[in-house]
Design an enzyme around this catalytic site. Structure first.
Site, PDB file in Angstrom:
ATOM      1  N   HIS A 156       0.776  -1.198  -0.058  1.00  0.00           N
ATOM      2  CA  HIS A 156      -0.089   0.034   0.033  1.00  0.00           C
ATOM      3  C   HIS A 156       0.941   1.138  -0.054  1.00  0.00           C
ATOM      4  O   HIS A 156       0.437   2.413   0.516  1.00  0.00           O
ATOM      5  CB  HIS A 156      -0.983   0.073   1.314  1.00  0.00           C
ATOM      6  CG  HIS A 156      -1.546  -1.178   1.515  1.00  0.00           C
ATOM      7  ND1 HIS A 156      -2.738  -1.512   0.969  1.00  0.00           N
ATOM      8  CD2 HIS A 156      -1.296  -2.330   2.080  1.00  0.00           C
ATOM      9  CE1 HIS A 156      -3.138  -2.872   1.283  1.00  0.00           C
ATOM     10  NE2 HIS A 156      -2.293  -3.273   2.002  1.00  0.00           N
ATOM     11  N   SER A 277      15.018  21.354 -16.611  1.00  0.00           N
ATOM     12  CA  SER A 277      13.789  21.997 -16.678  1.00  0.00           C
ATOM     13  C   SER A 277      14.283  23.313 -17.480  1.00  0.00           C
ATOM     14  O   SER A 277      15.417  24.030 -17.103  1.00  0.00           O
ATOM     15  CB  SER A 277      12.992  22.153 -15.266  1.00  0.00           C
ATOM     16  OG  SER A 277      12.375  23.517 -15.607  1.00  0.00           O
ATOM     17  N   LYS A 283      16.348  21.591 -11.434  1.00  0.00           N
ATOM     18  CA  LYS A 283      15.706  20.357 -11.644  1.00  0.00           C
ATOM     19  C   LYS A 283      16.465  19.423 -12.254  1.00  0.00           C
ATOM     20  O   LYS A 283      17.322  19.574 -13.366  1.00  0.00           O
ATOM     21  CB  LYS A 283      14.367  20.540 -12.348  1.00  0.00           C
ATOM     22  CG  LYS A 283      13.243  21.372 -11.682  1.00  0.00           C
ATOM     23  CD  LYS A 283      12.580  20.404 -10.665  1.00  0.00           C
ATOM     24  CE  LYS A 283      11.859  19.435 -11.247  1.00  0.00           C
ATOM     25  NZ  LYS A 283      10.647  19.379 -11.783  1.00  0.00           N
ATOM     26  N   GLU A 290       9.715   8.117 -16.920  1.00  0.00           N
ATOM     27  CA  GLU A 290       8.420   8.700 -17.136  1.00  0.00           C
ATOM     28  C   GLU A 290       7.790   8.313 -18.564  1.00  0.00           C
ATOM     29  O   GLU A 290       6.750   8.042 -18.521  1.00  0.00           O
ATOM     30  CB  GLU A 290       8.440  10.279 -16.929  1.00  0.00           C
ATOM     31  CG  GLU A 290       8.798  10.586 -15.503  1.00  0.00           C
ATOM     32  CD  GLU A 290       8.743  12.170 -15.357  1.00  0.00           C
ATOM     33  OE1 GLU A 290       7.895  12.794 -15.293  1.00  0.00           O
ATOM     34  OE2 GLU A 290      10.022  12.631 -15.375  1.00  0.00           O
TER      35      GLU A 290
END
Ligand code: ARG
Length: 474
Positions: A156, A277, A283, A290
Protein backbone atom coordinates in the site's frame (compact mmCIF):
# COMPACT_ATOMS: atom_id res chain seq x y z
CA UNK A 1 -0.50 4.20 -64.12
CA UNK A 2 -1.12 0.61 -65.17
CA UNK A 3 -1.98 -1.61 -62.24
CA UNK A 4 -0.61 -5.11 -61.91
CA UNK A 5 -4.24 -6.14 -61.41
CA UNK A 6 -5.63 -3.73 -64.02
CA UNK A 7 -6.95 -6.29 -66.55
CA UNK A 8 -10.65 -6.28 -65.61
CA UNK A 9 -10.86 -2.52 -65.02
CA UNK A 10 -11.97 0.05 -67.57
CA UNK A 11 -11.31 3.16 -65.50
CA UNK A 12 -8.38 4.56 -63.59
CA UNK A 13 -8.54 4.34 -59.81
CA UNK A 14 -9.80 7.44 -58.04
CA UNK A 15 -6.76 9.28 -56.65
CA UNK A 16 -8.15 9.33 -53.10
CA UNK A 17 -8.91 5.61 -53.23
CA UNK A 18 -5.38 4.96 -54.35
CA UNK A 19 -3.96 6.89 -51.42
CA UNK A 20 -6.45 5.52 -48.91
CA UNK A 21 -5.90 1.88 -49.77
CA UNK A 22 -2.12 2.01 -50.18
CA UNK A 23 0.14 0.58 -47.51
CA UNK A 24 3.49 1.42 -49.07
CA UNK A 25 4.09 4.30 -46.66
CA UNK A 26 4.43 1.82 -43.82
CA UNK A 27 4.97 -1.64 -45.31
CA UNK A 28 8.16 -0.39 -46.97
CA UNK A 29 9.76 -1.60 -43.75
CA UNK A 30 9.11 -5.11 -45.03
CA UNK A 31 11.12 -4.66 -48.25
CA UNK A 32 14.06 -6.83 -47.24
CA UNK A 33 11.80 -9.61 -45.93
CA UNK A 34 9.64 -9.46 -49.02
CA UNK A 35 12.62 -9.81 -51.32
CA UNK A 36 14.24 -12.64 -49.39
CA UNK A 37 10.89 -14.45 -49.42
CA UNK A 38 10.58 -13.93 -53.17
CA UNK A 39 14.06 -15.33 -53.75
CA UNK A 40 13.24 -18.50 -51.83
CA UNK A 41 9.98 -18.79 -53.77
CA UNK A 42 11.65 -18.41 -57.17
CA UNK A 43 14.40 -20.82 -56.24
CA UNK A 44 11.74 -23.40 -55.38
CA UNK A 45 9.77 -22.72 -58.59
CA UNK A 46 12.91 -23.58 -60.55
CA UNK A 47 13.70 -26.75 -58.67
CA UNK A 48 10.11 -27.90 -59.19
CA UNK A 49 10.43 -27.25 -62.92
CA UNK A 50 7.84 -24.45 -62.89
CA UNK A 51 10.48 -21.93 -64.02
CA UNK A 52 13.79 -22.76 -65.69
CA UNK A 53 16.93 -22.40 -63.61
CA UNK A 54 18.08 -19.69 -65.96
CA UNK A 55 14.87 -17.71 -65.46
CA UNK A 56 15.19 -18.07 -61.71
CA UNK A 57 18.78 -16.88 -61.80
CA UNK A 58 17.83 -13.75 -63.72
CA UNK A 59 14.93 -12.99 -61.40
CA UNK A 60 17.08 -13.48 -58.31
CA UNK A 61 19.81 -11.25 -59.68
CA UNK A 62 17.17 -8.63 -60.46
CA UNK A 63 15.75 -8.91 -56.94
CA UNK A 64 19.22 -8.37 -55.53
CA UNK A 65 19.49 -5.16 -57.49
CA UNK A 66 16.06 -4.03 -56.34
CA UNK A 67 17.03 -4.80 -52.76
CA UNK A 68 20.20 -2.78 -53.09
CA UNK A 69 18.44 0.17 -54.69
CA UNK A 70 15.69 0.26 -52.06
CA UNK A 71 18.28 -0.02 -49.31
CA UNK A 72 20.29 2.94 -50.67
CA UNK A 73 17.18 4.97 -51.37
CA UNK A 74 17.97 4.98 -55.09
CA UNK A 75 14.40 4.22 -56.11
CA UNK A 76 11.04 5.77 -55.37
CA UNK A 77 8.43 3.56 -53.78
CA UNK A 78 5.17 4.60 -55.30
CA UNK A 79 1.68 4.92 -53.80
CA UNK A 80 0.36 4.06 -57.26
CA UNK A 81 1.74 0.56 -56.77
CA UNK A 82 -0.11 0.28 -53.49
CA UNK A 83 2.14 -1.88 -51.35
CA UNK A 84 5.65 -3.21 -50.99
CA UNK A 85 4.83 -6.41 -52.87
CA UNK A 86 3.70 -4.70 -56.04
CA UNK A 87 6.36 -2.03 -55.77
CA UNK A 88 9.06 -4.68 -55.68
CA UNK A 89 7.56 -6.48 -58.66
CA UNK A 90 7.35 -3.21 -60.56
CA UNK A 91 10.95 -2.34 -59.77
CA UNK A 92 11.96 -5.84 -60.83
CA UNK A 93 10.31 -5.32 -64.18
CA UNK A 94 12.47 -2.23 -64.65
CA UNK A 95 15.53 -4.38 -64.02
CA UNK A 96 14.71 -7.50 -66.06
CA UNK A 97 11.66 -6.73 -68.19
CA UNK A 98 8.68 -9.04 -68.77
CA UNK A 99 10.34 -12.05 -67.10
CA UNK A 100 9.52 -10.30 -63.79
CA UNK A 101 5.93 -11.36 -64.50
CA UNK A 102 6.85 -14.95 -63.62
CA UNK A 103 7.83 -14.11 -60.05
CA UNK A 104 4.26 -14.23 -58.74
CA UNK A 105 3.56 -17.71 -60.16
CA UNK A 106 1.74 -19.86 -57.59
CA UNK A 107 1.64 -17.06 -55.06
CA UNK A 108 -0.71 -14.35 -53.84
CA UNK A 109 -0.05 -11.18 -51.90
CA UNK A 110 -2.13 -12.79 -49.19
CA UNK A 111 0.35 -15.54 -48.40
CA UNK A 112 3.22 -13.24 -49.30
CA UNK A 113 2.31 -10.60 -46.72
CA UNK A 114 1.81 -13.28 -44.06
CA UNK A 115 5.30 -14.54 -44.84
CA UNK A 116 6.83 -11.06 -44.63
CA UNK A 117 5.17 -10.37 -41.29
CA UNK A 118 6.47 -13.64 -39.86
CA UNK A 119 9.99 -13.03 -41.14
CA UNK A 120 9.95 -9.54 -39.65
CA UNK A 121 8.51 -10.56 -36.31
CA UNK A 122 10.77 -13.52 -35.66
CA UNK A 123 13.79 -11.23 -35.98
CA UNK A 124 12.20 -8.69 -33.67
CA UNK A 125 11.44 -11.38 -31.09
CA UNK A 126 14.99 -12.74 -31.04
CA UNK A 127 16.41 -9.21 -30.70
CA UNK A 128 13.94 -8.40 -27.97
CA UNK A 129 14.90 -11.46 -25.95
CA UNK A 130 18.52 -10.35 -26.22
CA UNK A 131 17.63 -6.86 -25.00
CA UNK A 132 15.60 -8.27 -22.12
CA UNK A 133 18.56 -10.40 -21.09
CA UNK A 134 20.79 -7.31 -21.09
CA UNK A 135 18.32 -5.63 -18.78
CA UNK A 136 18.25 -8.70 -16.53
CA UNK A 137 22.04 -8.61 -16.39
CA UNK A 138 22.03 -4.96 -15.36
CA UNK A 139 19.47 -5.68 -12.63
CA UNK A 140 21.47 -8.68 -11.48
CA UNK A 141 24.66 -6.62 -11.24
CA UNK A 142 22.87 -4.03 -9.10
CA UNK A 143 21.50 -6.86 -6.98
CA UNK A 144 24.93 -8.36 -6.42
CA UNK A 145 26.49 -5.07 -5.36
CA UNK A 146 23.57 -4.46 -3.01
CA UNK A 147 23.22 -7.75 -1.22
CA UNK A 148 23.71 -5.91 2.10
CA UNK A 149 21.67 -2.84 1.21
CA UNK A 150 18.52 -2.82 3.30
CA UNK A 151 15.43 -0.78 2.49
CA UNK A 152 11.80 -0.94 3.48
CA UNK A 153 9.61 -3.23 1.43
CA UNK A 154 6.22 -1.62 0.89
CA UNK A 155 2.62 -2.66 0.74
CA UNK A 156 0.00 0.00 0.00
CA UNK A 157 3.07 2.23 -0.44
CA UNK A 158 3.43 2.09 3.35
CA UNK A 159 6.64 0.78 4.85
CA UNK A 160 5.93 -2.88 5.59
CA UNK A 161 8.93 -5.13 6.22
CA UNK A 162 12.61 -4.66 5.47
CA UNK A 163 14.09 -6.39 2.43
CA UNK A 164 17.40 -6.04 0.66
CA UNK A 165 17.77 -3.95 -2.47
CA UNK A 166 19.15 -7.12 -4.05
CA UNK A 167 15.89 -8.89 -3.31
CA UNK A 168 13.92 -6.04 -4.81
CA UNK A 169 16.01 -6.01 -8.00
CA UNK A 170 15.66 -9.78 -8.33
CA UNK A 171 11.88 -9.48 -8.36
CA UNK A 172 12.24 -7.64 -11.67
CA UNK A 173 14.77 -10.16 -12.97
CA UNK A 174 12.16 -12.89 -12.57
CA UNK A 175 9.40 -10.76 -14.08
CA UNK A 176 11.51 -10.19 -17.17
CA UNK A 177 12.39 -13.89 -17.20
CA UNK A 178 8.74 -14.73 -17.67
CA UNK A 179 8.62 -12.17 -20.49
CA UNK A 180 11.58 -13.87 -22.14
CA UNK A 181 9.89 -17.25 -21.86
CA UNK A 182 6.63 -15.95 -23.31
CA UNK A 183 8.48 -14.52 -26.30
CA UNK A 184 10.38 -17.76 -26.79
CA UNK A 185 7.18 -19.75 -26.69
CA UNK A 186 5.50 -17.43 -29.18
CA UNK A 187 8.45 -17.86 -31.54
CA UNK A 188 7.31 -21.43 -32.28
CA UNK A 189 4.02 -20.13 -33.62
CA UNK A 190 5.55 -17.22 -35.52
CA UNK A 191 8.05 -19.48 -37.20
CA UNK A 192 5.58 -21.39 -39.39
CA UNK A 193 5.68 -20.92 -43.16
CA UNK A 194 2.49 -19.69 -44.89
CA UNK A 195 3.66 -19.49 -48.53
CA UNK A 196 1.84 -21.90 -50.80
CA UNK A 197 -1.51 -20.95 -49.33
CA UNK A 198 -1.97 -18.66 -52.32
CA UNK A 199 -4.91 -16.29 -52.08
CA UNK A 200 -6.72 -18.74 -49.79
CA UNK A 201 -6.98 -22.14 -51.49
CA UNK A 202 -3.41 -23.11 -52.28
CA UNK A 203 -2.20 -23.37 -55.85
CA UNK A 204 -2.49 -25.69 -58.83
CA UNK A 205 1.26 -25.67 -59.41
CA UNK A 206 3.32 -28.59 -58.11
CA UNK A 207 5.21 -26.45 -55.60
CA UNK A 208 7.40 -27.66 -52.76
CA UNK A 209 6.45 -25.71 -49.66
CA UNK A 210 8.92 -27.58 -47.49
CA UNK A 211 11.81 -26.42 -49.62
CA UNK A 212 10.83 -22.78 -49.06
CA UNK A 213 10.43 -23.44 -45.35
CA UNK A 214 13.86 -25.04 -45.15
CA UNK A 215 15.51 -22.30 -47.13
CA UNK A 216 14.04 -19.61 -44.86
CA UNK A 217 14.69 -21.74 -41.76
CA UNK A 218 11.09 -22.06 -40.65
CA UNK A 219 10.21 -24.76 -38.12
CA UNK A 220 7.21 -25.99 -40.09
CA UNK A 221 4.40 -25.24 -42.52
CA UNK A 222 1.09 -23.53 -41.78
CA UNK A 223 -1.18 -26.53 -42.08
CA UNK A 224 -4.31 -25.03 -43.60
CA UNK A 225 -4.30 -22.56 -46.47
CA UNK A 226 -7.32 -20.61 -45.20
CA UNK A 227 -5.77 -20.31 -41.77
CA UNK A 228 -2.37 -19.45 -43.24
CA UNK A 229 -3.65 -16.28 -44.91
CA UNK A 230 -6.12 -15.16 -42.27
CA UNK A 231 -4.13 -15.92 -39.13
CA UNK A 232 -2.76 -12.90 -37.30
CA UNK A 233 -2.72 -14.61 -33.90
CA UNK A 234 1.05 -14.38 -33.94
CA UNK A 235 0.81 -10.59 -34.23
CA UNK A 236 -1.71 -10.39 -31.40
CA UNK A 237 0.44 -12.65 -29.26
CA UNK A 238 3.39 -10.37 -29.88
CA UNK A 239 1.33 -7.33 -28.97
CA UNK A 240 0.10 -9.07 -25.81
CA UNK A 241 3.58 -10.18 -24.78
CA UNK A 242 4.97 -6.71 -25.37
CA UNK A 243 2.07 -5.21 -23.41
CA UNK A 244 3.14 -7.34 -20.47
CA UNK A 245 6.77 -6.24 -20.92
CA UNK A 246 5.64 -2.61 -21.05
CA UNK A 247 3.61 -3.10 -17.91
CA UNK A 248 6.69 -4.49 -16.14
CA UNK A 249 8.87 -1.66 -17.43
CA UNK A 250 6.24 0.80 -16.31
CA UNK A 251 6.15 -0.57 -12.77
CA UNK A 252 9.92 -0.37 -12.56
CA UNK A 253 9.76 3.13 -14.05
CA UNK A 254 7.29 4.21 -11.42
CA UNK A 255 9.61 2.99 -8.66
CA UNK A 256 12.58 4.77 -10.22
CA UNK A 257 10.58 7.99 -10.39
CA UNK A 258 9.50 7.67 -6.76
CA UNK A 259 12.91 6.63 -5.53
CA UNK A 260 14.67 9.53 -7.20
CA UNK A 261 12.34 12.12 -5.61
CA UNK A 262 13.74 14.17 -2.73
CA UNK A 263 11.09 12.55 -0.53
CA UNK A 264 12.57 9.08 -1.04
CA UNK A 265 16.10 9.91 -2.17
CA UNK A 266 16.83 6.16 -2.52
CA UNK A 267 18.53 6.35 -5.90
CA UNK A 268 20.02 8.85 -8.26
CA UNK A 269 19.87 8.23 -11.98
CA UNK A 270 23.01 9.12 -13.86
CA UNK A 271 23.06 12.63 -15.37
CA UNK A 272 23.34 11.05 -18.82
CA UNK A 273 19.85 9.57 -18.38
CA UNK A 274 18.09 12.63 -16.98
CA UNK A 275 16.96 15.96 -18.35
CA UNK A 276 16.53 19.44 -16.92
CA UNK A 277 13.82 22.04 -16.73
CA UNK A 278 13.79 25.08 -18.97
CA UNK A 279 12.58 27.25 -16.10
CA UNK A 280 13.73 25.70 -12.83
CA UNK A 281 17.53 25.51 -12.76
CA UNK A 282 17.66 23.05 -9.85
CA UNK A 283 15.61 20.34 -11.57
CA UNK A 284 16.92 16.96 -12.69
CA UNK A 285 13.99 15.03 -14.08
CA UNK A 286 13.67 11.25 -14.54
CA UNK A 287 12.25 11.75 -18.04
CA UNK A 288 13.30 8.35 -19.37
CA UNK A 289 11.34 6.22 -16.88
CA UNK A 290 8.45 8.67 -17.10
CA UNK A 291 8.30 8.37 -20.86
CA UNK A 292 8.64 4.59 -20.78
CA UNK A 293 5.75 4.56 -18.31
CA UNK A 294 3.81 6.88 -20.61
CA UNK A 295 4.40 4.86 -23.75
CA UNK A 296 2.76 1.85 -22.12
CA UNK A 297 -0.51 3.39 -23.28
CA UNK A 298 0.27 3.16 -26.97
CA UNK A 299 1.57 -0.40 -26.61
CA UNK A 300 -1.70 -1.48 -24.95
CA UNK A 301 -3.57 0.51 -27.60
CA UNK A 302 -1.89 -1.43 -30.38
CA UNK A 303 -3.00 -4.70 -28.77
CA UNK A 304 -6.61 -3.60 -28.39
CA UNK A 305 -6.59 -2.15 -31.89
CA UNK A 306 -5.44 -5.40 -33.45
CA UNK A 307 -7.80 -7.57 -31.41
CA UNK A 308 -10.64 -5.33 -32.53
CA UNK A 309 -9.61 -5.35 -36.19
CA UNK A 310 -9.56 -9.13 -36.26
CA UNK A 311 -12.83 -9.52 -34.36
CA UNK A 312 -15.66 -10.68 -36.65
CA UNK A 313 -13.50 -10.91 -39.77
CA UNK A 314 -14.72 -13.76 -41.94
CA UNK A 315 -12.14 -16.06 -43.51
CA UNK A 316 -9.91 -15.58 -45.32
CA UNK A 317 -8.01 -12.39 -46.20
CA UNK A 318 -9.83 -9.07 -45.87
CA UNK A 319 -8.34 -5.67 -46.54
CA UNK A 320 -8.95 -4.83 -42.88
CA UNK A 321 -5.91 -6.97 -42.20
CA UNK A 322 -3.63 -4.38 -43.73
CA UNK A 323 -4.16 -2.62 -40.39
CA UNK A 324 -1.93 -5.26 -38.77
CA UNK A 325 1.31 -3.49 -39.58
CA UNK A 326 1.51 -0.01 -38.10
CA UNK A 327 0.73 -1.10 -34.55
CA UNK A 328 3.18 -3.98 -34.81
CA UNK A 329 5.98 -1.71 -36.07
CA UNK A 330 5.15 0.93 -33.51
CA UNK A 331 5.22 -1.53 -30.63
CA UNK A 332 8.43 -3.17 -31.84
CA UNK A 333 10.16 0.19 -32.16
CA UNK A 334 8.77 1.57 -28.91
CA UNK A 335 10.01 -1.42 -26.95
CA UNK A 336 13.35 -1.47 -28.72
CA UNK A 337 13.97 2.14 -27.70
CA UNK A 338 12.86 1.60 -24.11
CA UNK A 339 14.94 -1.53 -23.59
CA UNK A 340 18.03 0.04 -25.18
CA UNK A 341 17.87 2.80 -22.55
CA UNK A 342 16.84 0.75 -19.57
CA UNK A 343 19.82 -1.58 -19.29
CA UNK A 344 22.48 1.18 -19.14
CA UNK A 345 20.23 3.39 -17.00
CA UNK A 346 19.92 0.64 -14.38
CA UNK A 347 23.61 -0.17 -14.64
CA UNK A 348 24.68 3.42 -13.94
CA UNK A 349 22.06 4.14 -11.28
CA UNK A 350 23.53 5.28 -7.96
CA UNK A 351 22.02 3.55 -4.93
CA UNK A 352 21.81 5.65 -1.78
CA UNK A 353 22.31 2.96 0.85
CA UNK A 354 22.29 5.39 3.79
CA UNK A 355 18.91 6.86 2.87
CA UNK A 356 17.46 3.39 2.44
CA UNK A 357 18.82 2.25 5.79
CA UNK A 358 17.52 5.38 7.51
CA UNK A 359 14.05 4.66 6.13
CA UNK A 360 14.18 1.21 7.70
CA UNK A 361 15.70 2.28 11.01
CA UNK A 362 13.34 5.17 11.57
CA UNK A 363 10.25 3.12 11.19
CA UNK A 364 8.14 0.34 12.63
CA UNK A 365 8.78 -2.14 9.85
CA UNK A 366 10.33 -4.52 12.42
CA UNK A 367 6.98 -4.78 14.23
CA UNK A 368 6.16 -8.15 12.66
CA UNK A 369 9.47 -9.38 14.00
CA UNK A 370 8.58 -8.37 17.54
CA UNK A 371 5.36 -10.34 17.14
CA UNK A 372 7.28 -13.32 15.72
CA UNK A 373 9.69 -13.01 18.67
CA UNK A 374 6.78 -13.34 21.09
CA UNK A 375 5.47 -16.33 19.16
CA UNK A 376 8.91 -17.85 19.71
CA UNK A 377 8.25 -17.36 23.44
CA UNK A 378 5.04 -19.34 23.09
CA UNK A 379 2.61 -16.40 22.81
CA UNK A 380 -0.14 -17.19 20.24
CA UNK A 381 0.37 -15.05 17.11
CA UNK A 382 -2.98 -13.23 17.37
CA UNK A 383 -2.22 -12.20 20.94
CA UNK A 384 1.33 -11.21 19.99
CA UNK A 385 -0.07 -9.10 17.13
CA UNK A 386 -2.33 -7.21 19.55
CA UNK A 387 0.46 -6.67 22.09
CA UNK A 388 2.83 -5.30 19.43
CA UNK A 389 0.07 -3.02 18.17
CA UNK A 390 -0.03 -1.46 21.61
CA UNK A 391 3.76 -1.19 21.78
CA UNK A 392 3.78 0.59 18.41
CA UNK A 393 1.06 2.97 19.56
CA UNK A 394 3.09 3.71 22.69
CA UNK A 395 6.12 4.49 20.52
CA UNK A 396 4.11 6.72 18.18
CA UNK A 397 2.79 8.71 21.14
CA UNK A 398 6.26 8.95 22.61
CA UNK A 399 7.89 9.79 19.28
CA UNK A 400 10.36 6.91 19.23
CA UNK A 401 10.95 3.51 17.56
CA UNK A 402 10.86 -0.02 18.94
CA UNK A 403 14.60 -0.22 19.45
CA UNK A 404 14.52 2.97 21.56
CA UNK A 405 12.39 1.35 24.28
CA UNK A 406 13.98 0.16 27.50
CA UNK A 407 13.42 -3.38 28.70
CA UNK A 408 11.22 -1.97 31.50
CA UNK A 409 8.99 -0.28 28.95
CA UNK A 410 8.75 -3.51 26.94
CA UNK A 411 7.74 -5.30 30.14
CA UNK A 412 4.73 -3.03 30.54
CA UNK A 413 3.38 -4.90 27.51
CA UNK A 414 4.87 -8.38 27.84
CA UNK A 415 7.10 -10.18 30.33
CA UNK A 416 8.25 -12.52 27.59
CA UNK A 417 10.51 -9.84 26.10
CA UNK A 418 14.16 -10.19 27.07
CA UNK A 419 17.50 -8.54 26.37
CA UNK A 420 17.99 -10.44 23.09
CA UNK A 421 15.14 -8.40 21.58
CA UNK A 422 17.57 -5.58 20.72
CA UNK A 423 19.57 -7.89 18.47
CA UNK A 424 16.46 -9.52 17.01
CA UNK A 425 14.96 -6.22 15.86
CA UNK A 426 17.92 -4.74 13.96
CA UNK A 427 17.27 -4.39 10.23
CA UNK A 428 20.04 -6.89 9.51
CA UNK A 429 18.55 -9.56 11.81
CA UNK A 430 15.07 -8.93 10.52
CA UNK A 431 16.14 -9.58 6.92
CA UNK A 432 18.39 -12.52 7.83
CA UNK A 433 15.55 -14.16 9.77
CA UNK A 434 13.47 -14.48 6.60
CA UNK A 435 15.39 -17.53 5.57
CA UNK A 436 12.84 -19.36 3.47
CA UNK A 437 13.23 -20.29 -0.20
CA UNK A 438 12.44 -17.11 -2.14
CA UNK A 439 12.98 -14.94 0.95
CA UNK A 440 15.24 -11.91 1.37
CA UNK A 441 17.87 -13.56 3.65
CA UNK A 442 21.26 -13.25 1.96
CA UNK A 443 21.73 -16.94 1.23
CA UNK A 444 18.21 -17.07 -0.25
CA UNK A 445 18.92 -14.12 -2.52
CA UNK A 446 22.16 -15.80 -3.56
CA UNK A 447 20.10 -18.83 -4.55
CA UNK A 448 18.07 -16.48 -6.73
CA UNK A 449 21.28 -15.20 -8.35
CA UNK A 450 22.20 -18.76 -9.32
CA UNK A 451 18.81 -19.55 -10.76
CA UNK A 452 18.68 -16.29 -12.71
CA UNK A 453 22.18 -16.83 -14.07
CA UNK A 454 21.15 -20.24 -15.35
CA UNK A 455 18.14 -18.76 -17.10
CA UNK A 456 20.23 -15.97 -18.58
CA UNK A 457 22.76 -18.44 -19.98
CA UNK A 458 19.95 -20.49 -21.50
CA UNK A 459 18.35 -17.40 -23.06
CA UNK A 460 21.64 -16.25 -24.54
CA UNK A 461 22.28 -19.60 -26.18
CA UNK A 462 18.69 -19.55 -27.52
CA UNK A 463 19.40 -16.13 -29.04
CA UNK A 464 22.68 -17.31 -30.50
CA UNK A 465 21.18 -20.42 -32.01
CA UNK A 466 18.59 -18.36 -33.89
CA UNK A 467 20.34 -15.13 -34.68
CA UNK A 468 21.89 -16.25 -37.94
CA UNK A 469 18.62 -17.85 -39.09
CA UNK A 470 16.51 -14.76 -38.52
CA UNK A 471 18.93 -12.03 -39.57
CA UNK A 472 18.29 -11.17 -43.17
CA UNK A 473 21.51 -9.50 -44.16
CA UNK A 474 20.94 -10.30 -47.78
N1 ARG B 1 -1.01 -4.62 -48.69
C1 ARG B 1 -1.74 -5.78 -48.32
C2 ARG B 1 -1.70 -5.97 -46.81
O1 ARG B 1 -0.85 -5.42 -46.23
C3 ARG B 1 -1.17 -7.00 -48.95
C4 ARG B 1 -2.18 -8.06 -49.21
C5 ARG B 1 -3.17 -7.54 -50.17
N2 ARG B 1 -4.02 -8.55 -50.67
C6 ARG B 1 -5.13 -8.24 -51.36
N3 ARG B 1 -5.81 -9.22 -51.79
N4 ARG B 1 -5.50 -7.00 -51.53
O2 ARG B 1 -2.50 -6.63 -46.24
Amino acid sequence: MTKLWGGRFTKATNQLVEEYTASINFDRKLARYDIIGSMAHVDMLASCGILTHQEAAIIIEGLNKVDYKIECGKVELDVGHEDIHMNVEQLLSKEIGPLSGKLHTGRSRNDQVALDMRLYLREVVVDMVEQLVQLQQALLTQAKTNLDTILPGYTHLQRAQPVSFAHHMMAYVFMFQRDVERLQDSFKRINQMPLGAGALAGTTFPIDRQQVADKLQFDGLCENSLDAVSDRDFVIEFLANTSMISMHLSRLSEELVQWSSTEFNFIELDDAFCTGSSMMPQKKNPDVPELVRGKTGRVYGNLIGMLTTLKSLPLAYNKDMQEDKEGMFDTAETLKGALALFAPMIETMHVNKEAMYKAVAEDYSNATDLADYLVGKNVPFREAHAVVGQVVLHCINKGCYLLDLSLEEFHQFSDAIEEDIYEALTPESVVAARNVPGGPAKNRVQEQFLSAEKSITASLSWVQSLQSAVKLDG
